[in-house]
Design a protein around this motif. Structure first.
Motif: not given
Length: 175
Positions: A58-72, A117-124
């Motif tokens: 994936t060209g670097g670390h990604i988060a599991p899909l199940s964590l999408l909402s956790a970041w926001a 991806r690591l370092g992303d800042i998620v907006t919901s």
């Protein structure tokens, strides 16, 4: 129930399709959350643990899909925040607006686009899609509503959408 009982009030109708509660995460996506999440369900997928595998696939670390909402998701409490911090605030607003003390989620659909991806800042941001007329179910009298929560990264890329169908209701006497 009369037609007047089931009509959608103008203030609620005006919210359909409008972005509400846009919130930028207080922290970036990071490995500690990913590893803790994976460890909690014994997810040994090397994509989330091994630098070389993540780079290759994936060209670097990604988060599991199940964590999408956790970041926001807001923490229940945060310094300087007033009152209880809730995710899916539109749902709670509708419960109050229609004086429906009980509620359940009857459906949840997730659509994923770009990975977190690591370092992303998620907006919901929350978007009310629909509110039904009053309905009687075995639970009581209430309304169904559909709320989408859209997630974007700091570059504006759409990461995914969670679509919730809720049913807010009040129990009938004797039920």
């Amino acid at each position: 129930m009369t037609a007047q009982d089931t009509a959608l009030p103008e203030d609620v109708a005006a919210l359909i399709g409008k972005v509400q509660y846009e919130k930028r995460a207080d922290f970036p996506a990071e490995r500690g959350y990913i590893w803790t999440s994976c460890a909690s369900v014994q997810n040994g997928n090397p994509l989330f643990w091994d630098d070389a595998v993540a780079a290759e696939l994936t060209g670097g670390h990604i988060a599991p899909l199940s964590l999408l909402s956790a970041w926001a998701r807001p923490h229940y409490w945060a310094p300087g925040a007033e009152g209880e911090q809730l995710s899916l605030q539109v749902h709670f607003d509708l419960k109050i607006r229609f004086e429906l003390p009980e509620a359940i989620m009857t459906d949840n659909t997730n659509v994923f686009y770009e990975p977190v991806r690591l370092g992303d800042i998620v907006t919901s941001r929350q978007v009310l899609r629909s509110v039904s007329p009053e309905k009687r179910t075995k639970l009581g009298i209430g309304r169904f509503w559909v709320i989408d929560v859209e997630y974007h990264n700091q570059d504006g890329a759409l990461l995914g959408t969670e679509s919730y169908t809720g049913y807010g209701y009040r129990r009938e006497a004797g039920a």
